[in-house]
Design a protein around this motif. Structure first.
Motif, PDB file in Angstrom:
ATOM      1  N   VAL A 198       1.541  -5.458   8.283  1.00 24.69           N
ATOM      2  CA  VAL A 198       0.974  -5.967   7.629  1.00 24.69           C
ATOM      3  C   VAL A 198      -0.438  -6.550   7.873  1.00 24.69           C
ATOM      4  N   VAL A 199      -1.353  -6.221   6.864  1.00 21.33           N
ATOM      5  CA  VAL A 199      -2.334  -6.946   7.118  1.00 21.33           C
ATOM      6  C   VAL A 199      -2.865  -8.189   6.050  1.00 21.33           C
ATOM      7  N   PHE A 200      -3.173  -8.682   6.970  1.00 22.69           N
ATOM      8  CA  PHE A 200      -3.473 -10.220   6.348  1.00 22.69           C
ATOM      9  C   PHE A 200      -4.825 -10.331   6.004  1.00 22.69           C
ATOM     10  N   GLU A 201      -5.253 -10.845   4.917  1.00 25.98           N
ATOM     11  CA  GLU A 201      -6.907 -10.950   4.402  1.00 25.98           C
ATOM     12  C   GLU A 201      -6.838 -11.770   3.438  1.00 25.98           C
ATOM     13  N   SER A 202      -8.029 -12.035   2.925  1.00 28.41           N
ATOM     14  CA  SER A 202      -8.878 -12.707   2.058  1.00 28.41           C
ATOM     15  C   SER A 202      -9.308 -12.417   0.704  1.00 28.41           C
ATOM     16  N   ALA A 203      -9.119 -13.030  -0.209  1.00 31.63           N
ATOM     17  CA  ALA A 203      -9.927 -12.937  -1.365  1.00 31.63           C
ATOM     18  C   ALA A 203     -11.191 -13.122  -1.621  1.00 31.63           C
ATOM     19  N   VAL A 256      -9.424  -1.055  10.114  1.00 30.82           N
ATOM     20  CA  VAL A 256      -7.694  -1.934   9.623  1.00 30.82           C
ATOM     21  C   VAL A 256      -7.494  -1.196   8.552  1.00 30.82           C
ATOM     22  N   ASP A 257      -7.974  -0.318   7.817  1.00 36.19           N
ATOM     23  CA  ASP A 257      -7.163   0.435   7.436  1.00 36.19           C
ATOM     24  C   ASP A 257      -6.081   1.417   7.828  1.00 36.19           C
ATOM     25  N   VAL A 309       0.789  -1.058  -0.057  1.00 39.87           N
ATOM     26  CA  VAL A 309      -0.019  -0.146  -0.049  1.00 39.87           C
ATOM     27  C   VAL A 309       0.967   1.160  -0.026  1.00 39.87           C
ATOM     28  N   THR A 310       1.911   1.275   0.955  1.00 45.69           N
ATOM     29  CA  THR A 310       2.949   1.656   1.486  1.00 45.69           C
ATOM     30  C   THR A 310       3.901   1.956   1.265  1.00 45.69           C
ATOM     31  N   PRO A 311       5.200   2.084   0.665  1.00 46.43           N
ATOM     32  CA  PRO A 311       6.908   1.711   1.695  1.00 46.43           C
ATOM     33  C   PRO A 311       6.760   0.805   3.138  1.00 46.43           C
ATOM     34  N   SER A 312       6.230   1.307   4.106  1.00 46.90           N
ATOM     35  CA  SER A 312       6.106   0.609   5.121  1.00 46.90           C
ATOM     36  C   SER A 312       4.643  -0.075   6.065  1.00 46.90           C
ATOM     37  N   TYR A 313       4.028   0.203   4.834  1.00 44.73           N
ATOM     38  CA  TYR A 313       2.832  -1.150   5.088  1.00 44.73           C
ATOM     39  C   TYR A 313       1.582  -1.236   3.883  1.00 44.73           C
ATOM     40  N   CYS A 314       2.126  -2.793   4.286  1.00 44.66           N
ATOM     41  CA  CYS A 314       1.880  -4.260   2.891  1.00 44.66           C
ATOM     42  C   CYS A 314       0.523  -4.545   3.325  1.00 44.66           C
ATOM     43  N   ARG A 315       0.206  -5.683   2.130  1.00 43.81           N
ATOM     44  CA  ARG A 315      -1.386  -6.499   2.821  1.00 43.81           C
ATOM     45  C   ARG A 315      -0.335  -7.617   1.683  1.00 43.81           C
TER      46      ARG A 315
END
Length: 283
Positions: free
Chosen positions: A56-61, A199-200, A15-21
Motif C-alpha cells: 500500500v502506497v500513501f500519497e497526497s492529492a 516508488v511505483d 492498482v492491481t489486486p495486490s497493490y493499493c494506493r
C-alpha cells in the motif's frame, strides 16, 4: 467508509489486486481533523482484512502538503471521543500501530509538508521516500508548548539515534528532504521527477512476491525493532494533557492570528514562525 454526504478526505484505489494506493485529499492544507481519523481507520481496516493486498502506497492529492498538523479550530472533543481501536490505543495512535503491524508493506510517498501528524504517518509506514526538492518534515509541537502525540518519541530514536531525534523534536524546525535522508528520517530523498516512478517500481516489485514471505519477514523485523505500545500510549497521554495547558493555548492562538491554517506564509514556513514566538510572561 465515509458516508455519501461527507466529502472523502482519504481515498483507496487499487492498482492491481495486490497493490493499493491511499490518497490523502483534504484541500487546501491537508489538515488532520476529526473527520479524517475515522476515514483512514476504515481504510486500514479494509486493507487488513483483504488477504490479496501486499503493498500500500500513501500519497497526497494536495499540492505542497503530504499530511499536515491537526486542525486546531476543530472540536477537540470530536477527536478524543472517538472509540479506542483494537490495540486498546486511542483512535489515531491505534491506526498508526495497526499500519506498522499489518501483514502488507506500507510505503509513504512524500511530496510537500509532512507536519506533525504527517510525520507520524510517515514514521508508521514500513518505508518512506521523499521528494528532494519538495518534501518538508516538521515536528513543530514543542515550539507551541505541546508534546507530539502519534509516537515520534518512540519511533525517531530507533531510526536516527537519540541526539538527532532530540534535534528534530526539540528544535521544532522544518527539515528538508535531503537532510531527512541524512538523518535517517526517510529511506531515500529522490529528485522530484524520479520519485513517482521509483516508488511505483518498488511497490510493483514487492507486490509480485509471495504474501506469506512478505508478512513473516515483516513480522520478524517488527519483533526486533518496534517500540512497545506503552511508549506510544505515554506520548499520546502527554500530548492530550499538554494541549490543554494555557501556555500551549496562548502559542497556538498567536500562530492562528499570524495565519496558521490559512494558505500562505505561516503554513509554508511554519518552522520559521514557530521560532519567532516569544510571548511575554513565559518562563
Amino acid at each position: 467508509m465515509p458516508s455519501a454526504t461527507m466529502r472523502p478526505q482519504v481515498r483507496l484505489s487499487r492498482v492491481t489486486p495486490s497493490y493499493c494506493r491511499v490518497v490523502l485529499d483534504n484541500p487546501p492544507l491537508n489538515l488532520m481533523g476529526p473527520e479524517f481519523v475515522p476515514q483512514i481507520r476504515d481504510i486500514v481496516t479494509a486493507l487488513e482484512t483483504d488477504d490479496r493486498v501486499k503493498v500500500v502506497v500513501f500519497e497526497s492529492a494536495v499540492d505542497d502538503f503530504f499530511l499536515n498538523h491537526s486542525d486546531f479550530l476543530a472540536s477537540f472533543e470530536d477527536l478524543t471521543s472517538l472509540p479506542q481501536g483494537p490495540t486498546g490505543l486511542e483512535a489515531w495512535p491505534d491506526v498508526l500501530v495497526r499500519l506498522t503491524r499489518a501483514p502488507f508493506v506500507s510505503i509513504a510517498l512524500i511530496r510537500g509538508r509532512a507536519t506533525g501528524n504527517g510525520s507520524e504517518l510517515s514514521l508508521a509506514c514500513d518505508m518512506s521516500f521523499a521528494s528532494r526538492e519538495k518534501a518538508i518534515f516538521s515536528h513543530f509541537e514543542v515550539g507551541v508548548g505541546v508534546v507530539p502525540g502519534g509516537g515520534p518519541m518512540a519511533r525517531l530514536p530507533r531510526l536516527m539515534g537519540r541526539a538527532r531525534a532530540l534535534e528534530v523534536l526539540l528544535g521544532a524546525d522544518d527539515i528538508r528532504g535531503a537532510d531527512a535522508e541524512i538523518f535517517g528520517y526517510v529511506n531515500r530523498a529522490l529528485p522530484d521527477a524520479e520519485l513517482d516512478n521509483f516508488v511505483d517500481a518498488l511497490a510493483t516489485r514487492i507486490a509480485s512476491f509471495d504474501a506469506w514471505a512478505i508478512a513473516n519477514t515483516k513480522r520478524l523485523v517488527n519483533e526486533a525493532s518496534l517500540p512497545p505500545d506503552v511508549e506510544i500510549r505515554a506520548g499520546w497521554d502527554a500530548c492530550m494533557a499538554s494541549i490543554k495547558r494555557p501556555a500551549a493555548q496562548e502559542r497556538i492562538k498567536a500562530l492562528l492570528e499570524q495565519g496558521l491554517q490559512e494558505p500562505g506564509d505561516s503554513e509554508n514556513r511554519l518552522g520559521f514562525f514557530v521560532g519567532q514566538l516569544n510571548l511575554e510572561g513565559e518562563h
